[in-house]
Scaffold this active site. Structure first.
Site, PDB file in Angstrom:
ATOM      1  N   SER A   1       0.846  -1.196   0.000  1.00 38.66           N
ATOM      2  CA  SER A   1       0.000   0.000   0.000  1.00 38.66           C
ATOM      3  C   SER A   1       0.875   1.237   0.000  1.00 38.66           C
ATOM      4  O   SER A   1       2.017   1.216   0.477  1.00 38.66           O
ATOM      5  CB  SER A   1      -0.904   0.021   1.238  1.00 38.66           C
ATOM      6  N   ASP A   2       0.348   2.339  -0.551  1.00 39.01           N
ATOM      7  CA  ASP A   2       0.969   3.613  -0.259  1.00 39.01           C
ATOM      8  C   ASP A   2       0.764   3.877   1.231  1.00 39.01           C
ATOM      9  O   ASP A   2      -0.088   3.252   1.878  1.00 39.01           O
ATOM     10  CB  ASP A   2       0.355   4.717  -1.120  1.00 39.01           C
ATOM     11  N   TRP A   3       1.526   4.798   1.778  1.00 36.74           N
ATOM     12  CA  TRP A   3       1.547   4.984   3.225  1.00 36.74           C
ATOM     13  C   TRP A   3       0.175   5.438   3.740  1.00 36.74           C
ATOM     14  O   TRP A   3      -0.350   6.454   3.320  1.00 36.74           O
ATOM     15  CB  TRP A   3       2.638   5.978   3.581  1.00 36.74           C
ATOM     16  N   PHE A   4      -0.417   4.588   4.594  1.00 38.01           N
ATOM     17  CA  PHE A   4      -1.762   4.761   5.141  1.00 38.01           C
ATOM     18  C   PHE A   4      -2.833   4.589   4.058  1.00 38.01           C
ATOM     19  O   PHE A   4      -3.962   5.038   4.233  1.00 38.01           O
ATOM     20  CB  PHE A   4      -1.924   6.133   5.825  1.00 38.01           C
ATOM     21  N   GLY A   5      -2.483   3.924   2.962  1.00 35.89           N
ATOM     22  CA  GLY A   5      -3.413   3.744   1.854  1.00 35.89           C
ATOM     23  C   GLY A   5      -4.206   2.453   1.898  1.00 35.89           C
ATOM     24  O   GLY A   5      -4.949   2.144   0.962  1.00 35.89           O
TER      25      GLY A   5
END
Length: 818
Positions: free
Chosen positions: A224-228
Site C-alpha cells: 500500500s501507499d503509506w496509510f493507503g
C-alpha cells in the site's frame, strides 16, 4: 521460488505469517527472529535514497534529476545508469528496496506531481521505467513502481475515485506498469491512494488479482501507499501483500481474527506471505542481520552522472543563435531562481541533498564573478521565505506545552516533518507539543510578512507578540499532503540589522488519513516595482541578460495541484521589463511542467532546465556556455494556455473532481493526441527540442516479411548530423491507423531512439515494432485487435515534425491476448 521459502512457510506460525504482512515502523517490515528471517527496509524516493529519516533533514543523500527531467532525456540507457547508481545510494542507507519509479501519466498540466513522473505518453514512460528498474534490480535492490493506478491528480487523492474506462486504462495508464512486470520483472508495485471506478486500488480485486497477477503473471509484492490500506479481509483477498507503514492498523490481530473466522483463507494468507518471502530472498533481506546503519556517501561518480544527466535533460525551446553564450560577454544574471538552487520538487521525493549548486554558482565557476551582475527582480515563493538557521526545540509529552520539556534538541531551519521516532522516542509522535526558539535579523527595513502552515496547531511570536495564528481557527488546506492548513500570514514592521526573537509553538491534532505532524515558518519582505526596475537597469548595462525564473518545490509538490500554469508572482512582468531593456535576453525556466509564455516573442532563447538535482547550477551553466549539448526533448506537450490541455473542462467532475469523482472524459486522447484530435497547435509539441547542431533524417525503409503473420515489422532510417559540432537527437516513430472500427488517435508514439553523432557523422537507426504497436484494446471482447487495412509509419524529431512516412497493409485481423 526456492525450497528454503517452502520450508520457512511451512515452519511459520499464523502469528509469524501475519507479522510479515504489515510494517513494523515507517520504513521496515519486522524480522522473525525464531526462524532467522531478517528485516526488510525500504526508502524513498524516485530522485534519490533518503533513508529512514524525515522528509526534512536526516542523513544526506545524492539528489538526482526528477522524473520529468529523466523523461526529457528520452534515454533508456541513461535511466538504467541512474537506476544502477540509485541502487548504491539505497545500500548506503541500509535499505533493500526503493519506492520508485513513479510512472503516472501527465493527464493534466496542473498535477502537482507531474515533476515526479516521466511523461504524458505511455510508451516513453514504459521504456524509461524498464531501464530504471533493470538498473536498480541488477544490483539486488528492489523497485517499487507506483502508483497503481489512476493517481493523476493530488486533489483529495486519498478518497477520490478516478473514473476511467477499461480501454483508456489498457492503452494509456496501465502500460508502464505492464512493461515493468513483463519486461523488467519489477519486484514491487505500490497501490495508489485513490479509488478506481469506486473501489480503493488497495482492495481492487480486478486490478491486483485479475490484471496484475493472472493476466500479466506478476510474482512480486503489492504494498500500500503509506496509510493507503483501508480494510483487512478485502485488501488481503484482493491481492495487497503488505500494509505500510507500521505499526499495523488493519492487520495484526485483525488479520488473525479474519483467518480464524474464515473471511481470509489460509491458502490466501500463504500466497501473501510467500510473495513477501520471495521478495526478501531477492533483495537479500531474508538473511540480512546487520545492524541498521546509514551513511552519507558523496560519490564523485554520482556527482558526474547527475551533472551529465541534468544537461541531457535540458530542453532548448528557442534559440536564434545567442546560445551558447559568447565567450567574454558581460552577463546580467536576474531572477528569483538565479541564486537559489531549485533541485527537486516537494513531497515524499524530497531529501537532504549533499549540496545544492545554484545557477549563479555554476556561472561563477565557469565564467568568473567579475563578468556577472545580479538582481533578483521579484520572488516566486508560494509561501513566505523559510526562516533559516539552527534552532532549539523543547518537546512536551502532552499537547498543551505544559510542564517541563521531556527533551530538548535542535533542528535546521524553521520547518519540521515529524514521523515515526520524535524527540528520541520520548514523546508519542501523534500526541505531543513543541516550542521552537529562533531568531531573525532582517537585511532591509520595512513591513515584513510572517507566515506559518502546519499539520497540527501552530503560532508564531516575534519578540513575544503573536503575529501569525494557525491555531485558533485552524482549517484544512492544501499543504503537507492535504493534512495541513493553508499558510496563515501576519505583518510586522522590522528594522534592518536588528535581531528579533522568534518563537513557534506547535501541537499535534487528529489527522485525516496520514499520521504526521509538520510545520513551516517563513519571514519575507515583498519585492516590488523598484526591484523590477533595478533588474531592468542591470539588464541594460550587460551585454546579455539571463533570467532565471519558474517555480519551486512549494508549487510542484505532492499533495497539492497547481492553480494554473501562469508563472507565479510577477515573473512575467520581470521578463517583459528585462526584454525591453536588453535585446539579448535569455530565459532559463525551472518548473515541473509547462508554463504560459506571453513574453516568448520578445526573448532570444528559452531553456527548460526542470529540477535537475544537486548539480543544477553546474548542469545549466554547462548548457548555456556550450560545454554540454542541451540534450532534452519535451516529454509533455506545452499548451499555449491552461485551457488547451485535455483535462480542462467546465465540468468539475472532469477536473479537478466533484463529489468524490474525477472522470477521465477525454479517454485515450491525452497530450499530443488531444492536440491532434482538435487540430490545435501547441506552444511547443511533444518530443520537441533544439540543439547546437542540426540533423537530417532520410531513407526510411520497412522490412515487413513478418507483418501479415505476426504483426511485426522493422523500420530503418538514416540520421545525419549536418552541423559543425557533436550533438544528439531523438528519432521518433509514430503509427497511424486512418480507418478503424473504433476511434483512434491520429498517431501514437510506438518507438524511439536517442542518437548521438559527431559533426558530419551518419548512422542507420533500427526501430522494431511488434503487433501491439498496431492494436487497440476491445474492452467488450477483452483482447487487443490489429485490424486489416493500411497503417502509416511516420518518423521525425517531434510529434509535429514527421517528414518521413511509409505505409504497410494487412489483409487479415489479428487478435492478441491481454
Amino acid at each position: 521460488m526456492t525450497d528454503s521459502i517452502d520450508q520457512l512457510l511451512s515452519a511459520m506460525t499464523l502469528d509469524e505469517k501475519v507479522i510479515l504482512l504489515s510494517g513494523e515502523d515507517f520504513w521496515s517490515v519486522p524480522s522473525v527472529e525464531r526462524l532467522g528471517i531478517g528485516k526488510l527496509r525500504v526508502t524513498d524516493g524516485p530522485n534519490g535514497a533518503r533513508g529512514g529519516g524525515s522528509l526534512i533533514g536526516g542523513v544526506k543523500s545524492a539528489s538526482f534529476p526528477v522524473g520529468i527531467a529523466i523523461g526529457a532525456t528520452w534515454n533508456v540507457e541513461l535511466a538504467r545508469e541512474i537506476g544502477t547508481a540509485l541502487a548504491e545510494e539505497v545500500k548506503s542507507k541500509g535499505a533493500h528496496m526503493l519506492l520508485a519509479p513513479t510512472v503516472n501519466i501527465h493527464r493534466s498540466v496542473t498535477n502537482g506531481r507531474n515533476f515526479e513522473c516521466y511523461s504524458e505518453d505511455p510508451i516513453l514512460s514504459a521504456e524509461l521505467a524498464v531501464g530504471y528498474i533493470e538498473g536498480l534490480q541488477g544490483q539486488g535492490i528492489g523497485a517499487t513502481i507506483k502508483h497503481f493506478v489512476g493517481n493523476e491528480s493530488e486533489i483529495e487523492r486519498t478518497t477520490m475515485s478516478s473514473e476511467i474506462d477499461e480501454r483508456s486504462l489498457r492503452e494509456i495508464y496501465l502500460i508502464p506498469f505492464e512493461w515493468a512486470v513483463k519486461k523488467a520483472g519489477t519486484w514491487g508495485v505500490m497501490s495508489s491512494y485513490n479509488r478506481l471506478n469506486g473501489t480503493f486500488t488497495s482492495e481492487h480485486n480486478w486490478l491486483l488479482s485479475t490484471v496484475l497477477r493472472s493476466e500479466w503473471g506478476y510474482d512480486g509484492i503489492v504494498m500500500s501507499d503509506w496509510f493507503g490500506s483501508h480494510s483487512t479481509a478485502e485488501t488481503v483477498n484482493a491481492g495487497l501483500d503488505l500494509e505500510m507503514p507500521g505499526p499495523s492498523r488493519d492487520r495484526g490481530q485483525k488479520l488473525i481474527d479474519a483467518v480464524h473466522s474464515g473471511t481470509v483463507s489460509e491458502a490466501t494468507l500463504d500466497k501473501r506471505v510467500r510473495a513477501m518471502l520471495r521478495l526478501m530472498e531477492r533483495t537479500g533481506s531474508l538473511d540480512d542481520h546487520r545492524p541498521h546503519h546509514e551513511e552519507a556517501q558523496d560519490r564523485p561518480e554520482h556527482r558526474a552522472l547527475i551533472r551529465r544527466a541534468g544537461a541531457e535533460a535540458a530542453v532548448l525551446l528557442k534559440n536564434d543563435g545567442i546560445l551558447p553564450l559568447t565567450p567574454g560577454a558581460r552577463l546580467a544574471v536576474i531572477g528569483p531562481n538565479a541564486k537559489r538552487a531549485q533541485i527537486m520538487g516537494g513531497g515524499s521525493a524530497q531529501l537532504n541533498a549533499h549540496y545544492r549548486v545554484s545557477p549563479w554558482e555554476g556561472l561563477v565557476a565557469q565564467l568568473g564573478e567579475q563578468r556577472l551582475s545580479y538582481a533578483p527582480g521579484c520572488g516566486n515563493d508560494r509561501f513566505e521565505p523559510l526562516l533559516r538557521g539552527t534552532f532549539e526545540v523543547d518537546y512536551f509529552a502532552n499537547e498543551k506545552l505544559e510542564g517541563e520539556p521531556v527533551h530538548t534538541g535542535t533542528q535546521e531551519d524553521a520547518q519540521a516533518f515529524w514521523i515515526g521516532n520524535v524527540a528520541e522516542g520520548k514523546v508519542d509522535p501523534l500526541h505531543f507539543s513543541a516550542r521552537i526558539h529562533a531568531s531573525f535579523t532582517p537585511e532591509r527595513s520595512g513591513t515584513h510578512r510572517v507566515g506559518i502552515y502546519s499539520a497540527g496547531f501552530a503560532k508564531v511570536f516575534v519578540d513575544g507578540r503573536l503575529i501569525a495564528d494557525a491555531w485558533a481557527n485552524w482549517t484544512k488546506g492544501r499543504t503537507f499532503f492535504e493534512e495541513g492548513c493553508d499558510e496563515v500570514v501576519g505583518a510586522i514592521d522590522l528594522e534592518a540589522g536588528r535581531t528579533y526573537s522568534v518563537t513557534i509553538e506547535f501541537a499535534t491534532k487528529n489527522f485525516a488519513t496520514l499520521g504526521l505532524a509538520a510545520f513551516a515558518c517563513g519571514i519575507g519582505l515583498p519585492l516590488g516595482e523598484a526591484d523590477i526596475a533595478e533588474a531592468a537597469r542591470i539588464a541594460g548595462e550587460g551585454e546579455i541578460a539571463v533570467v532565471f525564473i519558474g517555480r519551486n518545490g512549494e508549487w510542484d509538490t505532492e499533495g497539492s495541484d497547481l492553480p494554473g500554469i501562469e508563472l507565479p508572482g510577477r515573473q512575467n512582468e520581470l521578463v517583459a521589463a528585462v526584454a525591453s531593456a536588453s535585446p539579448n535576453t535569455v530565459v532559463v525556466l525551472q518548473t515541473g511542467g509547462p508554463v504560459e509564455m506571453p513574453w516568448l516573442s520578445s526573448v532570444r532563447a528559452v531553456l527548460q532546465a526542470w529540477y535537475p538535482g544537486q548539480e543544477a547550477g553546474n548542469a545549466i551553466a554547462d548548457v548555456l556556455t556550450g560545454a554540454a549539448e542541451p540534450g532534452g526533448r519535451l516529454p509533455q506537450t506545452f499548451p499555449v494556455r491552461w485551457a488547451d490541455n485535455p483535462a480542462h473542462s467546465q465540468d468539475r467532475e472532469v477536473y479537478p473532481g466533484l463529489e468524490g469523482k474525477v472522470r477521465y472524459e477525454e479517454g485515450i486522447f491525452v497530450g499530443y493526441r488531444h492536440c491532434d484530435r482538435l487540430g490545435m497547435t501547441p506552444l511547443f509539441p511533444f518530443g520537441f527540442g533544439l540543439g547546437y547542431t542540426g540533423f537530417a533524417l532520410g531513407d526510411l525503409q520497412l522490412e515487413t516479411s513478418r507483418f501479415e503473420a505476426e504483426g511485426e515489422l522493422v523500420a530503418t532510417v538514416t540520421v545525419k548530423n549536418t552541423g559543425s559540432r557533436a550533438g544528439s537527437t531523438v528519432v521518433q516513430l509514430y503509427v497511424s491507423d486512418d480507418v478503424s472500427s473504433s476511434p483512434r488517435p491520429e498517431k501514437e508514439l510506438k518507438a524511439f531512439a536517442k542518437v548521438a553523432l559527431a559533426a558530419g557523422e551518419s548512422r542507420e537507426v533500427t526501430l522494431k515494432l511488434d503487433a501491439r504497436c498496431f492494436a487497440f484494446f476491445r474492452a467488450e471482447a477483452k483482447h487487443w485487435l490489429v485490424e486489416a487495412g493500411l497503417f502509416k509509419i511516420l518518423v521525425g524529431q517531434s510529434s509535429a515534425d514527421l517528414p518521413l512516412s511509409a505505409a504497410v497493409t494487412r489483409n487479415t485481423t489479428l487478435m492478441l491476448p491481454v
